[in-house]
Structure formats: structure tokens, C-alpha cells
Design an enzyme around this catalytic site. Structure first.
Site, PDB file in Angstrom:
ATOM      1  N   ARG A 188      46.861  49.643  38.890  1.00  0.00           N
ATOM      2  CA  ARG A 188      45.866  50.066  37.891  1.00  0.00           C
ATOM      3  C   ARG A 188      44.782  50.918  38.542  1.00  0.00           C
ATOM      4  NH1 ARG A 188      43.835  44.585  35.263  1.00  0.00           N
ATOM      5  NH2 ARG A 188      44.142  43.907  37.405  1.00  0.00           N
ATOM      6  N   GLY A 218      36.235  42.805  44.942  1.00  0.00           N
ATOM      7  CA  GLY A 218      37.543  42.836  45.584  1.00  0.00           C
ATOM      8  C   GLY A 218      37.904  44.217  46.111  1.00  0.00           C
ATOM      9  N   ASP A 219      39.014  44.261  46.863  1.00  0.00           N
ATOM     10  CA  ASP A 219      39.559  45.510  47.411  1.00  0.00           C
ATOM     11  C   ASP A 219      38.583  46.231  48.334  1.00  0.00           C
ATOM     12  OD1 ASP A 219      41.833  44.999  45.896  1.00  0.00           O
ATOM     13  OD2 ASP A 219      41.046  46.105  44.184  1.00  0.00           O
ATOM     14  N   LYS A 276      35.197  52.511  53.990  1.00  0.00           N
ATOM     15  CA  LYS A 276      35.449  53.730  53.210  1.00  0.00           C
ATOM     16  C   LYS A 276      34.258  54.682  53.192  1.00  0.00           C
ATOM     17  CE  LYS A 276      38.884  53.253  50.230  1.00  0.00           C
ATOM     18  NZ  LYS A 276      39.849  52.821  49.179  1.00  0.00           N
ATOM     19  N   ARG A 304      44.562  18.087  37.015  1.00  0.00           N
ATOM     20  CA  ARG A 304      45.389  17.083  37.694  1.00  0.00           C
ATOM     21  C   ARG A 304      46.832  17.045  37.205  1.00  0.00           C
ATOM     22  NH1 ARG A 304      40.647  13.021  36.345  1.00  0.00           N
ATOM     23  NH2 ARG A 304      41.086  14.090  34.403  1.00  0.00           N
ATOM     24  N   VAL A 330      35.989  54.376  58.860  1.00  0.00           N
ATOM     25  CA  VAL A 330      35.989  55.787  58.448  1.00  0.00           C
ATOM     26  C   VAL A 330      37.384  56.293  58.060  1.00  0.00           C
ATOM     27  CG1 VAL A 330      33.887  56.399  59.712  1.00  0.00           C
ATOM     28  CG2 VAL A 330      36.101  56.515  60.888  1.00  0.00           C
ATOM     29  N   THR A 374      48.657  45.937  41.106  1.00  0.00           N
ATOM     30  CA  THR A 374      49.059  46.313  39.757  1.00  0.00           C
ATOM     31  C   THR A 374      49.183  47.820  39.578  1.00  0.00           C
ATOM     32  OG1 THR A 374      46.729  46.330  39.160  1.00  0.00           O
ATOM     33  CG2 THR A 374      47.933  44.293  38.731  1.00  0.00           C
ATOM     34  N   GLY A 401      38.608  46.100  51.535  1.00  0.00           N
ATOM     35  CA  GLY A 401      39.271  46.485  52.789  1.00  0.00           C
ATOM     36  C   GLY A 401      39.412  45.298  53.733  1.00  0.00           C
ATOM     37  N   LYS A 402      39.497  44.102  53.128  1.00  0.00           N
ATOM     38  CA  LYS A 402      39.554  42.868  53.919  1.00  0.00           C
ATOM     39  C   LYS A 402      40.768  42.837  54.855  1.00  0.00           C
ATOM     40  CE  LYS A 402      39.453  40.690  49.951  1.00  0.00           C
ATOM     41  NZ  LYS A 402      39.080  41.758  49.009  1.00  0.00           N
ATOM     42  N   GLY A 450      45.901  41.875  47.111  1.00  0.00           N
ATOM     43  CA  GLY A 450      46.731  42.906  47.722  1.00  0.00           C
ATOM     44  C   GLY A 450      45.923  43.453  48.879  1.00  0.00           C
ATOM     45  N   HIS A 451      46.289  43.066  50.075  1.00  0.00           N
ATOM     46  CA  HIS A 451      45.515  43.443  51.263  1.00  0.00           C
ATOM     47  C   HIS A 451      46.303  44.468  52.080  1.00  0.00           C
ATOM     48  CE1 HIS A 451      43.017  39.456  51.091  1.00  0.00           C
ATOM     49  NE2 HIS A 451      42.927  40.202  50.006  1.00  0.00           N
ATOM     50  N   GLN A 458      39.945  38.456  46.896  1.00  0.00           N
ATOM     51  CA  GLN A 458      39.040  38.899  45.816  1.00  0.00           C
ATOM     52  C   GLN A 458      37.653  39.187  46.413  1.00  0.00           C
ATOM     53  OE1 GLN A 458      41.136  35.799  44.980  1.00  0.00           O
ATOM     54  NE2 GLN A 458      42.524  37.501  44.687  1.00  0.00           N
TER      55      GLN A 458
HETATM   56  P1  GDP Z   1      41.535  44.388  50.299  1.00  0.00           P
HETATM   57  O1  GDP Z   1      42.147  43.794  49.075  1.00  0.00           O
HETATM   58  O2  GDP Z   1      40.099  44.005  50.459  1.00  0.00           O
HETATM   59  O3  GDP Z   1      42.321  44.096  51.556  1.00  0.00           O
HETATM   60  O4  GDP Z   1      41.561  45.956  50.076  1.00  0.00           O
HETATM   61  P2  GDP Z   1      42.788  46.821  49.476  1.00  0.00           P
HETATM   62  O5  GDP Z   1      43.851  46.908  50.494  1.00  0.00           O
HETATM   63  O6  GDP Z   1      43.160  46.340  48.130  1.00  0.00           O
HETATM   64  O7  GDP Z   1      42.061  48.205  49.228  1.00  0.00           O
HETATM   65  C1  GDP Z   1      41.491  48.927  50.252  1.00  0.00           C
HETATM   66  C2  GDP Z   1      42.156  50.305  50.309  1.00  0.00           C
HETATM   67  O8  GDP Z   1      41.342  51.187  51.075  1.00  0.00           O
HETATM   68  C3  GDP Z   1      43.502  50.296  51.002  1.00  0.00           C
HETATM   69  O9  GDP Z   1      44.312  51.268  50.417  1.00  0.00           O
HETATM   70  C4  GDP Z   1      43.156  50.662  52.439  1.00  0.00           C
HETATM   71  O10 GDP Z   1      44.235  51.265  53.117  1.00  0.00           O
HETATM   72  C5  GDP Z   1      42.039  51.633  52.229  1.00  0.00           C
HETATM   73  N1  GDP Z   1      41.012  51.677  53.280  1.00  0.00           N
HETATM   74  C6  GDP Z   1      40.507  50.662  54.019  1.00  0.00           C
HETATM   75  N2  GDP Z   1      39.493  51.097  54.792  1.00  0.00           N
HETATM   76  C7  GDP Z   1      39.335  52.410  54.531  1.00  0.00           C
HETATM   77  C8  GDP Z   1      38.424  53.417  54.985  1.00  0.00           C
HETATM   78  O11 GDP Z   1      37.527  53.183  55.787  1.00  0.00           O
HETATM   79  N3  GDP Z   1      38.577  54.682  54.469  1.00  0.00           N
HETATM   80  C9  GDP Z   1      39.540  54.986  53.554  1.00  0.00           C
HETATM   81  N4  GDP Z   1      39.605  56.219  53.107  1.00  0.00           N
HETATM   82  N5  GDP Z   1      40.415  54.047  53.101  1.00  0.00           N
HETATM   83  C10 GDP Z   1      40.304  52.788  53.572  1.00  0.00           C
HETATM   84  P1  IMO Z   2      41.920  41.444  46.635  1.00  0.00           P
HETATM   85  O1  IMO Z   2      42.085  40.196  47.464  1.00  0.00           O
HETATM   86  C1  IMO Z   2      40.415  43.210  42.929  1.00  0.00           C
HETATM   87  C2  IMO Z   2      40.587  40.706  39.334  1.00  0.00           C
HETATM   88  C3  IMO Z   2      41.531  41.117  38.227  1.00  0.00           C
HETATM   89  C4  IMO Z   2      40.788  40.563  37.030  1.00  0.00           C
HETATM   90  C5  IMO Z   2      40.199  39.269  37.551  1.00  0.00           C
HETATM   91  C6  IMO Z   2      41.020  38.026  37.247  1.00  0.00           C
HETATM   92  O2  IMO Z   2      43.019  42.422  46.837  1.00  0.00           O
HETATM   93  O3  IMO Z   2      40.563  42.016  46.798  1.00  0.00           O
HETATM   94  P2  IMO Z   2      43.310  37.040  38.181  1.00  0.00           P
HETATM   95  O4  IMO Z   2      44.675  37.642  38.236  1.00  0.00           O
HETATM   96  O5  IMO Z   2      42.759  36.674  39.521  1.00  0.00           O
HETATM   97  O6  IMO Z   2      43.186  35.931  37.209  1.00  0.00           O
HETATM   98  O7  IMO Z   2      42.369  38.242  37.605  1.00  0.00           O
HETATM   99  O8  IMO Z   2      40.099  39.428  38.962  1.00  0.00           O
HETATM  100  N1  IMO Z   2      41.216  40.555  40.676  1.00  0.00           N
HETATM  101  C7  IMO Z   2      41.053  41.412  41.682  1.00  0.00           C
HETATM  102  N2  IMO Z   2      40.412  42.592  41.735  1.00  0.00           N
HETATM  103  N3  IMO Z   2      40.989  42.713  44.040  1.00  0.00           N
HETATM  104  C8  IMO Z   2      41.622  41.527  44.012  1.00  0.00           C
HETATM  105  O9  IMO Z   2      42.121  40.928  45.118  1.00  0.00           O
HETATM  106  C9  IMO Z   2      41.719  40.828  42.783  1.00  0.00           C
HETATM  107  N4  IMO Z   2      42.273  39.672  42.401  1.00  0.00           N
HETATM  108  C10 IMO Z   2      41.947  39.505  41.111  1.00  0.00           C
HETATM  109  O10 IMO Z   2      41.677  42.522  38.174  1.00  0.00           O
HETATM  110  O11 IMO Z   2      39.717  41.423  36.703  1.00  0.00           O
HETATM  111 MG    MG Z   3      43.166  44.377  47.354  1.00  0.00          MG
END
Ligand code: GDP
Ligand code: IMO
Ligand code: MG
Length: 419
Positions: free
Chosen positions: A300, A12-13, A328, A143, A409, A298, A15-16, A40-41, A221
Site C-alpha cells: 500500500r 511504523g516503517d 532516510k 483466554r 543516508v 501490503t 527502518g528498524k 515488514g522489516h 510497528q
Molecule cells: P521497518 O518496518 O521499520 O523495518 O521499515 P521498512 O523496512 O518497512 O521501511 C523502511 C524502508 O526504507 C525500507 O524500504 C528500507 O530499505 C528503506 N530505508 C531504510 N533506511 C533508509 C535510508 O536511510 N534511506 C533510504 N532512502 N531508504 C532507507
Molecule cells: P513495521 O514493523 C506500519 C498498521 C496498519 C494499520 C494498523 C493495524 O513494518 O513497522 P494490524 O494489521 O496490525 O492490525 O494493523 O497498524 N501497521 C503498520 N504500519 N508498519 C508496520 O509494521 C505495521 N504493522 C501494522 O497499517 O493501520
Molecule cells: Mg515495515
């Protein structure tokens, strides 16, 4: 036409949100197919930063249709907060967002159950986002769940029945709680939701495809958090992989087009569970600091480590990835040496399989490369890439056997290089 899917290949996270926003001009419809407000996107453009939880990341690019599909779980209270914040910042989504009648509702008691189950697990807790995701999907599969379409008919009675059952479970777990204020906010959310159009999204999406429209499905995720193929039980409760888009939208497998697999140039994970390349040293600290690796939901601290090609190859295989997107890259701009894990050593045996056992003692085997030591954040084309970074890209493409089409970047929409 076919549905293209963009999904995370790591934990997850990746940069979707940013890339869905960048790709949206090529599409007519953007849709979420699983997960809920555990996501959290983050998107950044015009010096503004937005974090989306349940709303698809296509919402900022003109008059595109955005759909919350049947595979999503929705919390009305959190949705109201999100939609109102968007409206306040000048983005009224009421006319552009459609919601599947079959999407399941996260109840206040689902959130409480999430907390109660985590507390009961003690040291072996999953480290969930606490948003009620697991209990809501549990009720869906067993269900018992409530769906968006249920809001319109005899809703109070259905709500009472389900919450009564939940209260019994909470009591059996000796979990102390107070429901009043969260229940009030939740019902305000239900009223707020009623201004949105509830649709049979499977019909709608297939109609768009038939009429030659381009549809993008936005994963939440990541593959390693998939309930079947991730690092179970340290996973989320939905199918985050490309197959999840079929069940989460009602599209047939032969309607899937490109699968964009997105990954960071390194790796992170938030919550508990195996993370073979995790770094517990100052390099891990530095990646976290430069990458601002704190959860968008969160807050975290995210665990950080080098890229893991064992897990990535697995994710490419499971999803049928056709194009890769590396995020990144700039975070690694100031490292002398870059490492990539190409195999694991488990009990003295070398392997390139992600193990079944979550408690396996995994020693990552690394390939080392020279870092590029160059600021890439202002680069606009791949011609400007330093030689060492080009080497890194070539190495990854060779290992993963899929081209890297986009390199990011920086967090801004403009810091994106299409190759
Ligand atoms: P997602 O859940 O996949 O949409 O990703 P998140 O938004 O949770 O986490 C990605 C984080 O990296 C965010 O704070 C973005 O603003 C940041 N981000 C995305 N692309 C880049 C990048 O190429 N470089 C840097 N430094 N930050 C980035
Ligand atoms: P995005 O879409 C990163 C992780 C939680 C935990 C596990 C289960 O922003 O990439 P849940 O609340 O889904 O039952 O938690 O999955 N988790 C994520 N980690 N990015 C996320 O979403 C996540 N959504 C859930 O931290 O380990
Ligand atoms: Mg996220």
C-alpha cells in the site's frame, strides 16, 4: 547485563530492520517481543534485499541467537514461506532461531475474522494488514488463544474448538469465506514449525543476561500504533513501546538498558487514522516517490508528511528513549525548505499535547529551515554533512533532548553513519 531495545517512534516503517542488522554485531542475542507478520522489516546488503516478517533482523549477522518471544503472534503458514525463502538464499535459520512456547498462534480463521471485522466497520475501518493480528490478540486476552507449546499436545482438538467458535462469529457477520486451501497451508506450516526448538524464552533470556550476554529487543510497528498510547482505535493490538519488551520477553523493568528510538527525517503512516502533518500536495508526493514509500507487507502507498515533534516528544517520553536514530535523511536531499511541526492548533488553541480525540481538527504549526540540497548518500562521516543538515540535527536534538547517535543516508547497511 541489560536488554537494549530498538523501537519505532512514529507509525511504523522507520527502518528498524536495517538498524537492528547494523547493531547486531554488538549483541549475542536478538529477539522480537510483540507484533507478528504485520511487520515488514527491510534489510539491504551485498546488493541483496530481504524483507523479514516474523524472524528477528539479527539473523544475517553470523552465529547470533535469535528468539521469537512470548509477546509475538505467529502465523505458521507465513512463517514457513519466510523461513524457506531465507533458506533458499543460503541462510538456514533452523539452528539459530528459537521460539517461545508462549507465543500465540494466528489461525486461518483469525485472518478471516480480521477481514470480517474490517468489512463490518465500513468507512471507519482501521486499514489493518489483514494478517489476523487483532483477533489473535483478542483471543489471547480473553483466554481462548492457542500457543506454540499447544502444538505438541492434543492440538487438533484445541484447534477444532477455537475454529468452531470463530466460524459462529463469521456466520453472525454474514461473512462469506472458503477455508480449505488456507487451512491446508496452515497445517503444513505447523508441521514445518516442529523442526524448531520451542523454549521457555523468559528463562533463556534471563540466563543469557546473568551470563553476561548482550541482548537486543527488536520492536515492530511504532509508538503511535501502540494499543494504549497510539492514535486509538487506529492502532495495532499490541504494546509496541519499551514496556512491551518486559511483558513480551519476561524481563523485569530494571533489566532494560538503552532504548534506541528510531524515526524518519520526515513522517509516514499506512492505513487509516490521524496524521496531523500529512501532506496532500506535490511535496508529499515527492517524499513518497524519493522515499519509495510503499508498504513492505501490503504494497500500500504510505501517506507522507513533515516530521511531527509533538508526536515524537510524546514517544520519547513514553519509551524513555536514551539514543535517537534518524533514518532516510537522504530522502530530503533535494528540498529548498524543510519543515518541522512544533505544536498543534486545535479549536484555536495552541498545544504540544497529542490529543485524545482522533477526529480533532489539527492544524500543525511549523518551524521552517533551509534545505541542504546536497546528495548525502555516499557520505561516510558526519564531518561531510552540509551545514544546513547539521542545523537540522542540532534543532531536533535540542527539541527532543536526546542525542542522535546514528544517521542513515540510504537503505544499504553501509549507508549508516555512527556519530
Ligand atoms: P521497518 O518496518 O521499520 O523495518 O521499515 P521498512 O523496512 O518497512 O521501511 C523502511 C524502508 O526504507 C525500507 O524500504 C528500507 O530499505 C528503506 N530505508 C531504510 N533506511 C533508509 C535510508 O536511510 N534511506 C533510504 N532512502 N531508504 C532507507
Ligand atoms: P513495521 O514493523 C506500519 C498498521 C496498519 C494499520 C494498523 C493495524 O513494518 O513497522 P494490524 O494489521 O496490525 O492490525 O494493523 O497498524 N501497521 C503498520 N504500519 N508498519 C508496520 O509494521 C505495521 N504493522 C501494522 O497499517 O493501520
Ligand atoms: Mg515495515
Amino acid at each position: 547485563m541489560k536488554v537494549d531495545i530498538l523501537l519505532g517512534l512514529q507509525w511504523g516503517d522507520e527502518g528498524k530492520g536495517k538498524i537492528v542488522d547494523v547493531l547486531t554485531p554488538n549483541y549475542d542475542v536478538v529477539t522480537r517481543f510483540q507484533g507478528g507478520p504485520n511487520a515488514g522489516h527491510t534489510l539491504e546488503f551485498n546488493n541483496q534485499k530481504y524483507v523479514l516478517r516474523s524472524v528477528p533482523s539479527g539473523i544475517f549477522q553470523g552465529e547470533k541467537v535469535n528468539i521469537i518471544g512470548n509477546g509475538v503472534v505467529l502465523d505458521p503458514a507465513l512463517f514457513k514461506v519466510e523461513a524457506e525463502a531465507l533458506s533458499k538464499s543460503g541462510h538456514d535459520i533452523t539452528k539459530r532461531l528459537l521460539i517461545s512456547k508462549k507465543a500465540h498462534l494466528i489461525l486461518p480463521t483469525h485472518r478471516l475474522l480480521d477481514a470480517a471485522y474490517e468489512a463490518a466497520k465500513g468507512d471507519s475501518k482501521v486499514g489493518t494488514t489483514g494478517k489476523g493480528i487483532g483477533p489473535t490478540y483478542t483471543d489471547k486476552i480473553s483466554r481462548n488463544g492457542l500457543r506454540i507449546g499447544d502444538i505438541l499436545v492434543n492440538f487438533e482438538k484445541k484447534y477444532e474448538e477455537l475454529t468452531t467458535r470463530h466460524k459462529q462469529i463469521l456466520q453472525s457477520l454474514n461473512f462469506e469465506y472458503s477455508l480449505e486451501s488456507i487451512e491446508k497451508e496452515w497445517f503444513e506450516g505447523i508441521e514445518y514449525l516442529k523442526q524448531f526448538k520451542f523454549i521457555d524464552s523468559e528463562y533463556e533470556i534471563n540466563r543469557y543476561l546473568k551470563n553476561g550476554k548482550n541482548v537486543l529487543a527488536e520492536g515492530a510497528q511504532g509508538t503511535m500504533l501502540d494499543v494504549d498510547f497510539g492514535s486509538y482505535p487506529f492502532v495495532t493490538s499490541s504494546n509496541t513501546i519499551s514496556a512491551g519488551a518486559c511483558t513480551g520477553l519476561g524481563i523485569a523493568p530494571n533489566k532494560i538498558g538503552d532504548v534506541f528510538g528510531i524515526f524518519k527525517a520526515y513522517c509516514t503512516r499506512v492505513g487509516s487514522g490521524p496524521f496531523p502533518t500529512e501532506l496532500h500536495d506535490e511535496i508529499g508526493e515527492k517524499i513518497g516517490r524519493l522515499g519509495h514509500e510503499f508498504g513492505a507487507v501490503t504494497g500500500r502507498k504510505r501517506r507522507c508528511g513533515w516530521i511531527d515533534l509533538v508526536a515524537l516528544k510524546y514517544a520519547v517520553m513514553i519509551n524513555g528513549v536514551t539514543k535517537l536514530i534518524m533514518m532516510k535523511s537522504d530522502v530530503l536531499d533535494t528540498f529548498e525548505t524543510i519543515k518541522a511541526c512544533v505544536a498543534y492548533r486545535i479549536n484555536g488553541q495552541e498545544t504540544t499535547h497529542f490529543p485524545f480525540e482522533t477526529d480533532a481538527d489539527i492544524e500543525p504549526i511549523y518551524v521552517e529551515m533551509k534545505g541542504w540540497n546536497t546528495d548525502m548518500t555516499k557520505m561516510q562521516s558526519e564531518n561531510e554533512f552540509p551545514k544546513e543538515f547539521k542545523n537540522y540535527i542540532n534543532f531536533l536534538e535540542k527539541e527532543l533532548e536526546v542525542p542522535i547517535q546514528i544517521v542513515s543516508v540510504g537503505p544499504d547497511r553501509d549507508q549508516t553513519i555512527v556519530r
